[in-house]
Design a protein around this motif. Structure first.
Motif, PDB file in Angstrom:
ATOM      1  N   ASP A  57       5.342  -7.035 -19.261  1.00  0.00           N
ATOM      2  CA  ASP A  57       6.527  -7.389 -20.041  1.00  0.00           C
ATOM      3  C   ASP A  57       7.212  -6.151 -20.607  1.00  0.00           C
ATOM      4  OD1 ASP A  57       4.235  -6.988 -21.549  1.00  0.00           O
ATOM      5  OD2 ASP A  57       4.856  -8.325 -23.172  1.00  0.00           O
ATOM      6  N   LEU A  58       6.406  -5.196 -21.106  1.00  0.00           N
ATOM      7  CA  LEU A  58       6.977  -3.954 -21.632  1.00  0.00           C
ATOM      8  C   LEU A  58       7.596  -3.123 -20.513  1.00  0.00           C
ATOM      9  CD1 LEU A  58       4.264  -2.799 -24.219  1.00  0.00           C
ATOM     10  CD2 LEU A  58       6.435  -3.933 -24.678  1.00  0.00           C
ATOM     11  N   LEU A  59       6.940  -3.096 -19.360  1.00  0.00           N
ATOM     12  CA  LEU A  59       7.459  -2.337 -18.222  1.00  0.00           C
ATOM     13  C   LEU A  59       8.806  -2.884 -17.767  1.00  0.00           C
ATOM     14  CD1 LEU A  59       4.168  -1.954 -16.139  1.00  0.00           C
ATOM     15  CD2 LEU A  59       5.371  -0.122 -17.347  1.00  0.00           C
ATOM     16  N   TYR A  63      12.162  -0.508 -18.122  1.00  0.00           N
ATOM     17  CA  TYR A  63      12.866  -0.012 -16.936  1.00  0.00           C
ATOM     18  C   TYR A  63      14.198  -0.729 -16.711  1.00  0.00           C
ATOM     19  CZ  TYR A  63       8.968   2.955 -15.563  1.00  0.00           C
ATOM     20  OH  TYR A  63       8.026   3.952 -15.521  1.00  0.00           O
ATOM     21  N   SER A  64      14.297  -1.977 -17.094  1.00  0.00           N
ATOM     22  CA  SER A  64      15.571  -2.690 -16.957  1.00  0.00           C
ATOM     23  C   SER A  64      16.648  -2.038 -17.809  1.00  0.00           C
ATOM     24  CB  SER A  64      15.409  -4.157 -17.370  1.00  0.00           C
ATOM     25  OG  SER A  64      14.521  -4.829 -16.516  1.00  0.00           O
ATOM     26  N   ASN A  65      16.258  -1.599 -19.006  1.00  0.00           N
ATOM     27  CA  ASN A  65      17.221  -0.983 -19.922  1.00  0.00           C
ATOM     28  C   ASN A  65      17.702   0.383 -19.448  1.00  0.00           C
ATOM     29  OD1 ASN A  65      17.184  -3.152 -21.694  1.00  0.00           O
ATOM     30  ND2 ASN A  65      15.527  -2.288 -22.936  1.00  0.00           N
ATOM     31  N   LEU A 133       2.514   3.443 -13.148  1.00  0.00           N
ATOM     32  CA  LEU A 133       1.116   3.618 -13.552  1.00  0.00           C
ATOM     33  C   LEU A 133       1.028   4.416 -14.849  1.00  0.00           C
ATOM     34  CD1 LEU A 133      -1.734   2.955 -12.243  1.00  0.00           C
ATOM     35  CD2 LEU A 133      -1.742   5.333 -11.491  1.00  0.00           C
ATOM     36  N   LEU A 134       1.757   5.526 -14.923  1.00  0.00           N
ATOM     37  CA  LEU A 134       1.732   6.368 -16.114  1.00  0.00           C
ATOM     38  C   LEU A 134       2.359   5.653 -17.313  1.00  0.00           C
ATOM     39  CD1 LEU A 134       2.721   9.715 -14.398  1.00  0.00           C
ATOM     40  CD2 LEU A 134       0.545   9.256 -15.508  1.00  0.00           C
ATOM     41  N   ALA A 135       3.434   4.933 -17.067  1.00  0.00           N
ATOM     42  CA  ALA A 135       4.075   4.206 -18.164  1.00  0.00           C
ATOM     43  C   ALA A 135       3.159   3.112 -18.701  1.00  0.00           C
ATOM     44  CB  ALA A 135       5.397   3.600 -17.684  1.00  0.00           C
ATOM     45  N   ASP A 136       2.492   2.380 -17.820  1.00  0.00           N
ATOM     46  CA  ASP A 136       1.592   1.316 -18.267  1.00  0.00           C
ATOM     47  C   ASP A 136       0.401   1.893 -19.029  1.00  0.00           C
ATOM     48  OD1 ASP A 136       0.992  -1.621 -18.162  1.00  0.00           O
ATOM     49  OD2 ASP A 136      -0.830  -0.894 -17.180  1.00  0.00           O
ATOM     50  N   ALA A 137      -0.098   3.067 -18.564  1.00  0.00           N
ATOM     51  CA  ALA A 137      -1.200   3.732 -19.275  1.00  0.00           C
ATOM     52  C   ALA A 137      -0.764   4.100 -20.686  1.00  0.00           C
ATOM     53  CB  ALA A 137      -1.642   4.967 -18.497  1.00  0.00           C
ATOM     54  N   TYR A 138       0.437   4.638 -20.814  1.00  0.00           N
ATOM     55  CA  TYR A 138       0.964   5.012 -22.132  1.00  0.00           C
ATOM     56  C   TYR A 138       1.092   3.773 -23.011  1.00  0.00           C
ATOM     57  CZ  TYR A 138       3.916   6.947 -25.808  1.00  0.00           C
ATOM     58  OH  TYR A 138       4.407   7.333 -27.025  1.00  0.00           O
ATOM     59  N   PHE A 139       1.709   2.716 -22.484  1.00  0.00           N
ATOM     60  CA  PHE A 139       1.906   1.500 -23.272  1.00  0.00           C
ATOM     61  C   PHE A 139       0.567   0.902 -23.706  1.00  0.00           C
ATOM     62  CE2 PHE A 139       6.155   0.558 -20.922  1.00  0.00           C
ATOM     63  CZ  PHE A 139       6.803   1.461 -21.742  1.00  0.00           C
ATOM     64  N   GLY A 140      -0.398   0.913 -22.797  1.00  0.00           N
ATOM     65  CA  GLY A 140      -1.708   0.350 -23.120  1.00  0.00           C
ATOM     66  C   GLY A 140      -2.402   1.115 -24.221  1.00  0.00           C
TER      67      GLY A 140
END
Length: 551
Positions: A57-59, A63-65, A133-140
């Motif tokens: 959901d965060l991804l 990225y949409s924005n 992958l990097l963005a999801d790691a950061y968000f997590g």
């Protein structure tokens, strides 16, 4: 002149062509990011290859924005801060988290710490995969540092403290971290604002290093209960364990198996540091604490760092009262919890009458209170006592009242038939030094009907393990606590407080400003000097959190 014009045109054409290639490459990666995000199935775990994405959901929102433009890769190279993110993921173990939870192995396959930035596979699909992958790691990692990893619901750990209200945009924080060139600080900003967290993290690192440096298997020590000047074969191993934990300095021992006076000082220091009765007797609880390995300590620290992440930041606004149930202590704190305005020993609930973990606001104080006995205590404890002792009520200054306020004679009740289903009365204890609530109670209204109060049983405060109540918190220094709470009210000083406590008639004092109160359960913390403090898990709540956190 013609040559210069021609050269200028050539260079302009070269740069325009290069820019077009970069734009084309970025556009292709953006297209693939969009394609991957669109492939996420609703209401299911998002998966790309072997990696499960934790925050689809965060991804999607992030990225949409930005029209799906990549942030971590550019023209076949990963961002130079990606290696810093990798370091933060690896060091998340010092926050009591599992680095593997943040795509550690997958990121290591595409990123190294040697600053070689080219991605082996430059295909737009692969670049899109690496970026996500990097963005999801950061968000997590950011999410778990800020809110905690473990979902409290279902843990049955009686944690009811109001959670943080999410006030952060993890995507915007990541973007700012990349733009500022400090992705590490952007993640550290999600640590709990309580300064003690940094001290706990430092201790975690030290215990990790101790665990990693162990050359031999951690052997358990044990045996019969030992007192000073007794001899036993287990004494040498116990002495070595005390020396290992720096509770005892190495010294020449005439008799290896003698529990001598020098070793006694080490045992008492160890017991005190672990919140045990510092009586020098090596019994069950002391053996259990001695057998805790550095790895066990790491797990215990991790559990309590998670508890710190559950705390709301609002507690830092001004003064607040904190009761650490596991430490049997009340502190009145200010300045981010660093300065202690007042402290007192307390007694908390027994194992089968546990004190709940929650927060509220202290609204008023009652001096020389009456005690209206809870129905659960009447049914379970008082009726059986009255049956055995006809003078029990009179001796304890207890009166039986109807709910219309009429006093009832105990002799008019058939106690042999009295039970939970047919006792339509209340029992009330008159004010006085022998009142079960003592001479003061401090009320922060809550559904548990738990509050802080005085007690006539002063001798219990001399014990180090103080779990004796029915759930409420008994305080050793009620008058001093009242004085500090009423310091901004000119009508009340210590003399007037003590007079009202001795009056034998209830006096209710409303606080000018409500004071936040939090009842917490910490079995480990580190003070500002870095000293580690461990406490017995009296309610056996640590294991459930550890399993959820570290599995």
């Amino acid at each position: 002149m013609k040559k210069l014009i021609w050269l200028g045109c050539f260079m302009s054409l070269f740069y325009c062509t290069a820019a077009a290639q970069v734009m084309s490459s970025t556009t292709e990666v953006s297209l693939e990011i969009r394609n991957i995000l669109e492939s996420f199935a609703p209401d299911k775990t998002a998966q790309v290859g072997e990696q499960h994405f934790h925050h689809p959901d965060l991804l999607i929102a992030f990225y949409s924005n930005r029209q799906f433009e990549p942030v971590w890769v550019n023209d076949g190279k990963w961002h130079d801060l990606a290696s810093d993110l990798l370091v933060q993921i690896e060091e998340s173990k010092y926050d009591g988290l599992l680095p593997a939870s943040y795509h550690l192995s997958a990121i290591k396959e595409v990123i190294s710490l040697d600053k070689q930035q080219s991605i082996d596979n430059g295909h737009p699909v692969h670049q899109a995969y690496v970026d996500l992958l990097l963005a999801d790691a950061y968000f997590g990692l950011a999410n778990d540092l800020y809110l905690g990893k473990v979902v409290q619901k279902g843990l049955q750990n009686s944690w009811e403290i109001t959670p943080k209200r999410v006030k952060v945009d993890f995507g915007e924080a990541m973007k700012r971290g990349l733009e500022s060139g400090d992705i590490s600080k952007s993640l550290e900003d999600f640590w709990p604002r309580y300064k003690v967290y940094r001290s706990m993290r430092k201790s975690m690192k030290e215990f990790y290093e101790m665990d990693e440096s162990l050359e031999e298997k951690w052997e358990k020590v044990g045996g019969k209960t030992l007192k000073v000047n007794e001899e036993n074969k287990s004494v040498p191993a116990i002495r070595e364990r005390l020396i290992y934990w720096n509770d005892l300095l190495s010294y020449t021992v005439p008799n290896e198996e003698l529990y001598d006076s020098t070793m006694l000082a080490g045992v008492m220091h160890f017991q005190k540091r672990n919140g045990l009765d510092a009586d020098g007797v090596i019994g069950k609880d002391t053996y259990t604490a001695l057998n805790a390995s550095p790895a066990d300590m790491v797990k215990k620290i991790a559990v309590n760092m998670e508890r710190m992440r559950w705390l709301p930041d609002t507690l830092l606004e001004g003064r607040f009262v904190m009761v650490n149930i596991a430490n049997f202590q009340l502190d009145y704190l200010e300045n981010n919890g660093l300065d202690t305005v007042f402290t007192s020993r307390v007694i908390v609930g027994k194992e089968y009458h546990t004190t709940p973990v929650f927060n509220g606001e202290m609204a008023y104080i009652v001096l020389s209170p009456t005690w209206t006995v809870p129905s659960s205590i009447i049914k379970r404890e008082m009726i059986p006592k009255i049956r055995k002792d006809a003078n029990y009520l009179n001796r304890n200054r207890l009166k039986i009242l109807t709910y219309s306020g009429k006093e009832v004679s105990p002799s008019s009740i058939d106690w042999s038939k009295a039970s939970s289903g047919n006792f339509p009365y209340m029992i009330r204890q008159s004010p006085g030094p022998s009142n079960s609530l003592g001479q003061a109670k401090f009320i922060f209204p809550n559904k548990h009907n738990v509050y802080i109060h005085d007690t006539p049983s002063k001798s219990l405060f001399s014990k180090d393990l103080r779990a004796f109540s029915h759930g409420c918190i008994r305080i050793q220094q009620p008058a001093e606590f009242a004085e500090i709470l009423l310091e901004d009210d000119s009508k009340w000083d210590m003399q007037r407080i003590r007079e009202a406590m001795d009056k034998g008639k209830e006096t209710t004092v409303m606080l000018k400003e409500k004071v936040p109160v939090v009842l917490i359960y910490l079995t480990f913390w580190a003070d500002p000097s870095g000293k580690a403090h461990f406490r017995k898990d009296i309610y056996e709540r640590d294991d459930a959190i550890a399993k959820a956190l570290l599995n």
